[in-house]
Every structure is written in C-alpha cells, then in structure tokens.
Design an enzyme around this catalytic site. Structure first.
Site, short mmCIF file in Angstrom:
data_model
loop_
_atom_site.label_atom_id
_atom_site.label_comp_id
_atom_site.label_asym_id
_atom_site.label_seq_id
_atom_site.Cartn_x
_atom_site.Cartn_y
_atom_site.Cartn_z
CE LYS A 37 0.80 1.22 4.68
NZ LYS A 37 1.68 2.24 5.05
CG ASP A 173 -1.36 -0.14 8.02
OD1 ASP A 173 -2.30 0.87 8.03
OD2 ASP A 173 -0.27 0.00 7.68
P1 ATP Z 1 3.84 -1.21 10.10
O1 ATP Z 1 4.09 0.38 9.82
O2 ATP Z 1 2.56 -1.67 10.43
O3 ATP Z 1 4.94 -1.32 11.38
P2 ATP Z 1 5.55 -1.86 7.52
O4 ATP Z 1 4.46 -1.52 6.63
O5 ATP Z 1 6.46 -0.67 7.88
O6 ATP Z 1 4.65 -1.88 8.96
P3 ATP Z 1 5.99 -4.57 7.49
O7 ATP Z 1 6.61 -5.06 6.37
O8 ATP Z 1 4.61 -4.90 7.58
O9 ATP Z 1 6.50 -2.97 7.70
O10 ATP Z 1 6.87 -5.17 8.73
C1 ATP Z 1 6.69 -4.57 10.15
C2 ATP Z 1 7.23 -5.56 11.02
O11 ATP Z 1 6.53 -6.98 10.99
C3 ATP Z 1 8.68 -6.17 10.61
O12 ATP Z 1 9.32 -5.95 12.06
C4 ATP Z 1 8.56 -7.67 10.59
O13 ATP Z 1 9.57 -8.35 11.01
C5 ATP Z 1 7.17 -8.06 11.01
N1 ATP Z 1 6.50 -8.99 10.15
C6 ATP Z 1 5.67 -9.90 10.72
N2 ATP Z 1 5.14 -10.72 9.71
C7 ATP Z 1 5.47 -10.24 8.47
C8 ATP Z 1 5.10 -10.57 7.13
N3 ATP Z 1 4.55 -11.61 6.59
N4 ATP Z 1 5.84 -9.58 6.00
C9 ATP Z 1 6.43 -8.56 6.76
N5 ATP Z 1 6.80 -8.38 8.06
C10 ATP Z 1 6.41 -9.19 8.73
#
Ligand code: ATP
Length: 399
Positions: A37, A173
């Site tokens: 997103k 999200d």
């Molecule tokens: P947010 O802003 O919700 O923290 P983001 O979009 O910046 O998320 P994500 O890629 O969702 O980042 O990763 C956030 C955290 O979630 C990371 O520390 C990661 O290790 C953990 N995580 C758990 N499951 C997953 C997954 N299936 N894919 C990516 N990250 C994951």
C-alpha cells in the site's frame, strides 16, 4: 486431522472433514495476492485514550505485492507451517501470517464451537516481494490475505464483525487490506471507507526504500515528542480534500497535478526525519535527481514519486541505480537500497480458476496482480496460480 461432518454441518454450517476421508479442503491450494500500500496522505488527528493515534489517510493498493499459497497440511503434519522465499522475513510464529491463521482458528472456535476447535493445520508458502518494515504495509497485507485464504482453505466463513475484529487485532493496516481497494481510513485504521477506482488508468510510482530500519512506534514517539509539521492542519486539509475529490471521481491527470500537495501531506515525515536524521539529505538528493515531488509512505522510510506511465517510473529506477552506483544518492543504514517501479492498482479481469487449484487471487475490488517485472516488456501480466506455486507479481527493483 479429521472431524465429524454431521456435527459440523448440523451445528454451525461450517465445512468439515468426514471422519473417514481426508480433511476439509484437502487438495485445494488457495492462492492470494497481497498488495503493498501507499499512503497518498497521512494526517495524525490526535491521540486516543487507548494510546493509539487517530488518523485520516487516503490509502491505495499497489500492483507490487506478495503471493501466498495456503493448503490444508498433510495429515502427518501437526501444526501450521510457513515457508518463505524472496525477501527475508522470519517464518516463525511471530510472522503475521501464522498469527492470522491462529486468530482465525480461535474466532471460528468461538463462532462455531462444535467444529471450529478442530480445524486441520495449514501449510503456507509466501513469496515475499514487498520490502519489509518499509511503510508499505507488507506484513498487514499478508495477514489480511492469510485471513481470507485460511477461511477458503477450511471452506468456511466468519461473520463480518468477527472477521473485522480479527483483522484489527493483528494490526492497524489489516482492515484496509481486507477492503481490497482504495480507501479513506480513520480511527487507528479500523474505519475503512472504500473509494471508487480512478476514472482512468492509474499512475505509476517509483518506490525508493533506503536500507535503514525506521521503527513505526519510534516515529509515533517522536511525533508525540514534538517532531511535527510547522502547519499542524495542512496534512488534514489536503487529506480531506483528496478524499472528497476521489469520492466524486478523479482522473489520473488530476492526481498527478496534486503531487506537490501530497509531498506535504504526511504528518509523520518530520518525526521520521527526527528518528533517522540521514533521511532528510536523502530525500533532498532524491528530489534533485528525479526533479519531481517526493512523498513518504506511512512512517517511512519508503519514499515515492508519481509518474504518468510505468515506462517513466522504470526510467527513474535506472536513474536511481546509476546515482547509487556513482555515489550521487547516499546509502543509508546497513541494508541495501531498493528501487521499484510499479502501478497504483487499477481494474482488471478476475483471475482464472484452474482444476485442483482455487486461484483465489484478489486484488482491489476488481483488480488483479498486475505488477510488472523489470525485465518484462509487457506492462501488465495476467494474474494466475498454478499447482506448483503462486503467481509471482513483480515490481522493478534494485537492491
Ligand atoms: P508497520 O508500519 O505496520 O510497522 P510496515 O509496513 O512498515 O509496517 P512490515 O513489512 O509490515 O512494515 O513489517 C513490520 C514488522 O512486521 C517487521 O518487523 C517484520 O519483521 C514483522 N512481520 C511479521 N510478519 C511479517 C510479514 N509477513 N511480512 C513482513 N513483515 C512481517
């Protein structure tokens, strides 16, 4: 693991395995596309009593995404399993995919006590393409896809209210990704108002993720500590205006004209810069390089730039690579920089269903996984799944 079909159907209407035969869903491979997103806007409206911040954000799914294949595990396997290929992310029980499967099983056990407690374990394969911890919502999108895929594999449903509760329990999200399309989100993300698709082919975006970790809680902490935009109302006004224009129907050309406004419509940008000071110089260098407004998605560190076409965004990927190679764009942190060209999601035909494989690929309310690979000449690839593996939605990337 098998269950009593009569008990399950009589008591709850859930699908169930026969006591004699294979478990429900055996042989089915549920394939789901889990898009990344972008926050086109992100206004922080205030802090709630529960400690979360209330937001106003216009969010769109991208053609870049992960692919999940979910199958009922062979009977010899005792618990849910996850295998990951592509980008590195832990396949342990902290992974949001396995947490989603556990949460769905628990919600089903509450909703259908006679059948829900004894659902067979699931085997999940994840092709990880969305940069991790980058502000692109990859984990949340995987969680939403896992909720839907688990229900499909077990051939059952949850009430909308309990599905929404499961989603909200997994992350702010996740409700957005369940809605499968552009939306305005409010509250901490639990209120999702779907928006109509753009009136023309959606724009392309260049995503640049510097290789440094920016923790979302740390960014919100810095925001609380005073790292905020000089004009506290600006992001909210831009966000509400954009939402109103999208509700009324907006063209890609009109959205492209808003790019400068969107660059000023993320309340978390000063906080992200206060957490990772190098980000400011990086953003200025990127702006000079591409000659266009640079926007941040969520709490960062991913920066994005809008282009009229995918070809333009691909050119920008090459420009970024060259700049990194020549030392004209600073490298941050220990990780590698990632540059990806992709599209904001647009409508496309539903995916094919193949024999033995429920190619349950959902992308946007009427969208398919149309992300384009760097090497591909075609701008959009047809979605599809196969018994051997999930569709592999791709984005141009430089790592
Ligand atoms: P947010 O802003 O919700 O923290 P983001 O979009 O910046 O998320 P994500 O890629 O969702 O980042 O990763 C956030 C955290 O979630 C990371 O520390 C990661 O290790 C953990 N995580 C758990 N499951 C997953 C997954 N299936 N894919 C990516 N990250 C994951």
């Amino acid at each position: 693991m098998t269950r009593d079909r009569d008990g399950a159907e009589g008591g709850s209407g859930m699908g169930a395995g026969s006591g004699e035969g294979p478990p429900v869903g055996a042989g089915l491979h549920i394939v789901r596309f889990a898009p990344a997103k972008l926050n086109l806007t992100l206004a922080v409206m205030g802090r709630r009593d529960d400690g979360y911040h209330s937001l106003h954000s216009v969010m769109v799914p991208l053609m870049l995404g992960d692919a999940l294949t979910v199958s009922v595990a062979p009977q010899a396997i005792a618990g849910d399993t996850l295998r990951v290929s592509g980008l590195a992310v832990s396949p342990g029980e902290d992974n949001l995919i396995l947490r989603a499967v556990v949460a769905v099983r628990a919600a089903l056990a509450l909703e259908h006590p006679r059948a829900g407690a004894d659902l067979p374990p699931l085997s999940v394969r994840l092709v990880k393409r969305i940069p991790v911890a980058a502000g692109l919502g990859g984990g949340s999108s995987d969680a939403a896809a896992a909720i839907e895929a688990a229900l499909a594999a077990w051939q059952t449903t949850l009430t909308p209210a309990s599905k929404a509760a499961v989603a909200a329990s997994l992350g702010s999200d996740v409700p957005f990704f369940l809605a499968q399309g552009p939306a305005v989100i409010t509250g901490r993300g639990e209120f999702v108002e779907p928006l109509p698709a753009m009136q023309s082919e959606p724009p392309a975006v260049l995503l640049v993720t510097p290789g440094l970790a920016v923790s979302t809680p740390a960014v919100f902490g810095a925001f609380e500590g005073g790292a905020r935009p000089a004009d506290p109302a600006r992001a909210r006004i831009i966000s509400e205006n954009l939402a109103a224009r999208l509700r009324a129907g907006m063209t890609t050309t009109a959205l492209l004209q808003e790019a400068q406004q969107l660059a000023a419509a993320n309340d978390l940008l000063p906080a992200a810069i206060s957490v990772a000071g190098e980000l400011e110089v990086f953003i200025r260098s990127l702006e000079r390089l591409v000659g266009r407004p640079v926007c941040q998605s969520g709490s960062g560190p991913t920066q994005w730039v809008m282009y009229p076409t995918l070809a333009d965004a691909r050119k920008a990927v090459r420009m970024v690579r060259l700049a990194v190679a020549r030392g004209n764009l600073p490298t941050l942190g220990d990780g590698e920089l990632s540059a990806i060209a992709t599209l904001i999601a647009g409508p496309t035909a539903p995916p094919p269903v193949r024999r033995g494989v429920q190619s349950d690929v959902h992308f946007g309310r009427a969208n398919g996984p149309r992300t384009v690979h760097n090497d591909s000449g075609a701008d959009v690839g047809a979605p599809g799944g196969s018994a051997d593996g999930p569709p592999e939605p791709k984005g141009d990337r430089s790592r």
